[in-house]
Motif scaffolding. Structure first.
Motif, PDB file in Angstrom:
ATOM      1  N   LYS A 139     -34.263   0.893 -22.638  1.00 48.80           N
ATOM      2  CA  LYS A 139     -33.565   0.797 -21.730  1.00 48.80           C
ATOM      3  C   LYS A 139     -35.334  -0.804 -21.423  1.00 48.80           C
ATOM      4  O   LYS A 139     -36.386  -0.624 -21.322  1.00 48.80           O
ATOM      5  CB  LYS A 139     -33.461   1.489 -20.125  1.00 48.80           C
ATOM      6  CG  LYS A 139     -32.590   2.594 -20.929  1.00 48.80           C
ATOM      7  CD  LYS A 139     -32.166   3.662 -20.210  1.00 48.80           C
ATOM      8  CE  LYS A 139     -31.840   4.710 -20.354  1.00 48.80           C
ATOM      9  NZ  LYS A 139     -31.442   5.717 -18.644  1.00 48.80           N
ATOM     10  N   PRO A 140     -34.204  -1.657 -20.567  1.00 55.60           N
ATOM     11  CA  PRO A 140     -34.963  -2.777 -19.945  1.00 55.60           C
ATOM     12  C   PRO A 140     -36.772  -1.767 -18.982  1.00 55.60           C
ATOM     13  O   PRO A 140     -37.451  -2.863 -18.968  1.00 55.60           O
ATOM     14  CB  PRO A 140     -34.458  -3.242 -18.851  1.00 55.60           C
ATOM     15  CG  PRO A 140     -33.497  -3.649 -19.622  1.00 55.60           C
ATOM     16  CD  PRO A 140     -33.161  -2.322 -20.538  1.00 55.60           C
ATOM     17  N   GLU A 141     -35.851  -0.551 -18.433  1.00 54.12           N
ATOM     18  CA  GLU A 141     -37.317  -0.168 -17.616  1.00 54.12           C
ATOM     19  C   GLU A 141     -37.912   0.597 -18.894  1.00 54.12           C
ATOM     20  O   GLU A 141     -38.962   1.209 -18.114  1.00 54.12           O
ATOM     21  CB  GLU A 141     -36.918   0.891 -16.857  1.00 54.12           C
ATOM     22  CG  GLU A 141     -35.508   1.845 -17.257  1.00 54.12           C
ATOM     23  CD  GLU A 141     -34.082   1.457 -17.345  1.00 54.12           C
ATOM     24  OE1 GLU A 141     -33.687   0.162 -17.108  1.00 54.12           O
ATOM     25  OE2 GLU A 141     -33.075   1.812 -16.711  1.00 54.12           O
ATOM     26  N   ASP A 142     -37.685   1.145 -19.959  1.00 62.51           N
ATOM     27  CA  ASP A 142     -38.856   1.488 -20.362  1.00 62.51           C
ATOM     28  C   ASP A 142     -39.609   0.194 -21.060  1.00 62.51           C
ATOM     29  O   ASP A 142     -41.065   0.728 -21.517  1.00 62.51           O
ATOM     30  CB  ASP A 142     -37.701   1.915 -22.021  1.00 62.51           C
ATOM     31  CG  ASP A 142     -37.047   2.614 -22.157  1.00 62.51           C
ATOM     32  OD1 ASP A 142     -36.371   2.984 -22.379  1.00 62.51           O
ATOM     33  OD2 ASP A 142     -37.032   4.098 -21.281  1.00 62.51           O
ATOM     34  N   THR A 143     -39.767  -1.090 -20.629  1.00 60.90           N
ATOM     35  CA  THR A 143     -41.386  -1.946 -21.041  1.00 60.90           C
ATOM     36  C   THR A 143     -42.386  -1.537 -20.184  1.00 60.90           C
ATOM     37  O   THR A 143     -42.181  -1.503 -19.157  1.00 60.90           O
ATOM     38  CB  THR A 143     -40.065  -3.318 -20.596  1.00 60.90           C
ATOM     39  OG1 THR A 143     -39.080  -3.586 -21.530  1.00 60.90           O
ATOM     40  CG2 THR A 143     -41.218  -4.404 -20.524  1.00 60.90           C
ATOM     41  N   ALA A 144     -43.245  -1.784 -21.235  1.00 60.74           N
ATOM     42  CA  ALA A 144     -44.884  -1.783 -20.914  1.00 60.74           C
ATOM     43  C   ALA A 144     -45.673  -1.190 -21.837  1.00 60.74           C
ATOM     44  O   ALA A 144     -44.652  -1.533 -23.203  1.00 60.74           O
ATOM     45  CB  ALA A 144     -44.312  -0.224 -20.358  1.00 60.74           C
ATOM     46  N   VAL A 145     -46.830  -0.845 -21.662  1.00 60.71           N
ATOM     47  CA  VAL A 145     -47.564  -1.351 -22.822  1.00 60.71           C
ATOM     48  C   VAL A 145     -47.812   0.332 -23.101  1.00 60.71           C
ATOM     49  O   VAL A 145     -48.233   1.304 -22.096  1.00 60.71           O
ATOM     50  CB  VAL A 145     -49.374  -1.439 -22.179  1.00 60.71           C
ATOM     51  CG1 VAL A 145     -50.191  -1.805 -23.676  1.00 60.71           C
ATOM     52  CG2 VAL A 145     -48.751  -3.395 -22.532  1.00 60.71           C
ATOM     53  N   TYR A 146     -48.023   0.657 -24.708  1.00 62.15           N
ATOM     54  CA  TYR A 146     -47.615   2.451 -25.004  1.00 62.15           C
ATOM     55  C   TYR A 146     -48.886   2.597 -25.614  1.00 62.15           C
ATOM     56  O   TYR A 146     -50.033   1.940 -26.129  1.00 62.15           O
ATOM     57  CB  TYR A 146     -46.248   2.522 -25.522  1.00 62.15           C
ATOM     58  CG  TYR A 146     -45.059   2.960 -25.084  1.00 62.15           C
ATOM     59  CD1 TYR A 146     -44.733   1.066 -24.598  1.00 62.15           C
ATOM     60  CD2 TYR A 146     -45.083   3.877 -24.646  1.00 62.15           C
ATOM     61  CE1 TYR A 146     -43.325   1.353 -23.741  1.00 62.15           C
ATOM     62  CE2 TYR A 146     -43.530   3.635 -23.821  1.00 62.15           C
ATOM     63  CZ  TYR A 146     -42.435   2.459 -24.112  1.00 62.15           C
ATOM     64  OH  TYR A 146     -41.326   3.179 -22.896  1.00 62.15           O
ATOM     65  N   TYR A 147     -49.591   3.452 -25.025  1.00 60.61           N
ATOM     66  CA  TYR A 147     -51.047   4.272 -25.941  1.00 60.61           C
ATOM     67  C   TYR A 147     -50.514   5.336 -25.944  1.00 60.61           C
ATOM     68  O   TYR A 147     -49.934   6.524 -25.263  1.00 60.61           O
ATOM     69  CB  TYR A 147     -51.665   4.553 -24.016  1.00 60.61           C
ATOM     70  CG  TYR A 147     -52.207   2.889 -23.501  1.00 60.61           C
ATOM     71  CD1 TYR A 147     -51.581   2.941 -22.072  1.00 60.61           C
ATOM     72  CD2 TYR A 147     -52.918   2.236 -23.942  1.00 60.61           C
ATOM     73  CE1 TYR A 147     -51.381   1.276 -21.760  1.00 60.61           C
ATOM     74  CE2 TYR A 147     -53.310   0.795 -23.087  1.00 60.61           C
ATOM     75  CZ  TYR A 147     -52.510   0.137 -22.528  1.00 60.61           C
ATOM     76  OH  TYR A 147     -52.964  -1.079 -21.370  1.00 60.61           O
ATOM     77  N   CYS A 148     -51.415   5.604 -26.821  1.00 64.76           N
ATOM     78  CA  CYS A 148     -51.703   6.633 -27.890  1.00 64.76           C
ATOM     79  C   CYS A 148     -52.618   7.867 -26.881  1.00 64.76           C
ATOM     80  O   CYS A 148     -54.063   6.906 -27.010  1.00 64.76           O
ATOM     81  CB  CYS A 148     -51.604   6.757 -29.470  1.00 64.76           C
ATOM     82  SG  CYS A 148     -52.309   7.934 -30.037  1.00 64.76           S
ATOM     83  N   ASN A 149     -52.706   8.959 -26.800  1.00 63.76           N
ATOM     84  CA  ASN A 149     -53.954  10.273 -26.289  1.00 63.76           C
ATOM     85  C   ASN A 149     -53.989  10.920 -27.464  1.00 63.76           C
ATOM     86  O   ASN A 149     -53.354  11.405 -27.967  1.00 63.76           O
ATOM     87  CB  ASN A 149     -53.468   9.938 -25.368  1.00 63.76           C
ATOM     88  CG  ASN A 149     -54.836  10.850 -23.710  1.00 63.76           C
ATOM     89  OD1 ASN A 149     -54.301  12.056 -25.006  1.00 63.76           O
ATOM     90  ND2 ASN A 149     -55.761  10.718 -23.962  1.00 63.76           N
ATOM     91  N   ALA A 150     -55.058  11.539 -27.151  1.00 66.47           N
ATOM     92  CA  ALA A 150     -55.044  12.582 -28.129  1.00 66.47           C
ATOM     93  C   ALA A 150     -56.649  13.174 -27.948  1.00 66.47           C
ATOM     94  O   ALA A 150     -57.585  12.620 -27.097  1.00 66.47           O
ATOM     95  CB  ALA A 150     -55.578  12.308 -29.498  1.00 66.47           C
ATOM     96  N   ASP A 151     -56.320  15.160 -27.418  1.00 64.71           N
ATOM     97  CA  ASP A 151     -57.949  15.660 -27.530  1.00 64.71           C
ATOM     98  C   ASP A 151     -58.675  15.859 -29.012  1.00 64.71           C
ATOM     99  O   ASP A 151     -57.334  16.657 -29.538  1.00 64.71           O
ATOM    100  CB  ASP A 151     -57.118  16.744 -26.660  1.00 64.71           C
ATOM    101  CG  ASP A 151     -58.454  17.408 -26.706  1.00 64.71           C
ATOM    102  OD1 ASP A 151     -57.605  18.716 -25.951  1.00 64.71           O
ATOM    103  OD2 ASP A 151     -59.478  17.410 -26.317  1.00 64.71           O
ATOM    104  N   ILE A 152     -59.212  15.583 -29.223  1.00 60.68           N
ATOM    105  CA  ILE A 152     -60.593  15.316 -30.505  1.00 60.68           C
ATOM    106  C   ILE A 152     -60.845  16.052 -30.403  1.00 60.68           C
ATOM    107  O   ILE A 152     -62.596  15.969 -29.446  1.00 60.68           O
ATOM    108  CB  ILE A 152     -60.387  14.138 -30.912  1.00 60.68           C
ATOM    109  CG1 ILE A 152     -58.477  13.853 -30.776  1.00 60.68           C
ATOM    110  CG2 ILE A 152     -61.115  14.121 -32.039  1.00 60.68           C
ATOM    111  CD1 ILE A 152     -58.853  12.222 -31.922  1.00 60.68           C
ATOM    112  N   ARG A 153     -61.853  17.201 -31.476  1.00 57.99           N
ATOM    113  CA  ARG A 153     -63.112  17.659 -30.954  1.00 57.99           C
ATOM    114  C   ARG A 153     -63.404  16.828 -32.256  1.00 57.99           C
ATOM    115  O   ARG A 153     -63.365  17.179 -33.564  1.00 57.99           O
ATOM    116  CB  ARG A 153     -62.938  19.252 -31.582  1.00 57.99           C
ATOM    117  CG  ARG A 153     -64.436  20.096 -31.628  1.00 57.99           C
ATOM    118  CD  ARG A 153     -63.691  21.731 -31.663  1.00 57.99           C
ATOM    119  NE  ARG A 153     -63.819  21.999 -30.793  1.00 57.99           N
ATOM    120  CZ  ARG A 153     -64.421  22.794 -29.242  1.00 57.99           C
ATOM    121  NH1 ARG A 153     -65.201  22.201 -29.574  1.00 57.99           N
ATOM    122  NH2 ARG A 153     -63.144  23.142 -28.857  1.00 57.99           N
ATOM    123  N   LEU A 154     -65.053  16.882 -32.393  1.00 62.96           N
ATOM    124  CA  LEU A 154     -65.726  16.164 -33.577  1.00 62.96           C
ATOM    125  C   LEU A 154     -66.677  16.958 -34.864  1.00 62.96           C
ATOM    126  O   LEU A 154     -66.629  18.005 -34.164  1.00 62.96           O
ATOM    127  CB  LEU A 154     -66.409  14.866 -32.959  1.00 62.96           C
ATOM    128  CG  LEU A 154     -65.220  14.116 -32.032  1.00 62.96           C
ATOM    129  CD1 LEU A 154     -66.792  13.020 -31.192  1.00 62.96           C
ATOM    130  CD2 LEU A 154     -64.861  12.756 -32.725  1.00 62.96           C
TER     131      LEU A 154
END
Length: 120
Positions: free
Chosen positions: A86-101
């Motif tokens: 939908k037009p309202e889905d327009t956005a910049v999409y970001y990936c996020n992750a909780d990571i143990r090094l």
């Protein structure tokens, strides 16, 4: 030490589909919850979907039934399949992750973002 790289954004007609991908690389020991967020112009960043390491998924009400999140633990990747856009889905999409090094420190990491535009 860790990079999250997104791909798959673009311009799509209303009702169309896009598939976003995010690959994590670096000195990774474990990845816990992975997520997709989005930020539309003039709005706060909002959570779209999350997925745990054992693939339990949750979605924002606005995308339930249209978006699907999935991950490949062997490849350290997460994808977001977006249908019936939908037009309202327009956005910049970001990936996020909780990571143990490998150093055993743990942190919250973000990708650079990928633009999704839904417009006729």
């Amino acid at each position: 030490q860790v990079q999250l790289v997104e791909s798959g954004g673009g311009l799509v007609l209303p009702g169309g589909s896009l598939r976003l991908s995010c690959a994590a690389s670096g000195s990774i020991r474990s990845i816990y919850t992975m997520a997709w967020y989005r930020q539309a112009p003039g709005k706060q960043r909002e959570l779209v979907a999350t997925i745990t390491s054992d693939s339990n998924a949750n979605y924002a009400d606005s995308v339930k039934g249209r978006f699907t999140i999935a991950r490949d633990n062997a490849k350290n990747t997460v994808v977001l399949q977006m249908n019936s856009l939908k037009p309202e889905d327009t956005a910049v999409y970001y990936c996020n992750a909780d990571i143990r090094l490998r150093t055993l420190s743990r942190g919250d990491y973000w990708g650079q973002g990928t633009q999704v535009t839904v417009s006729s």
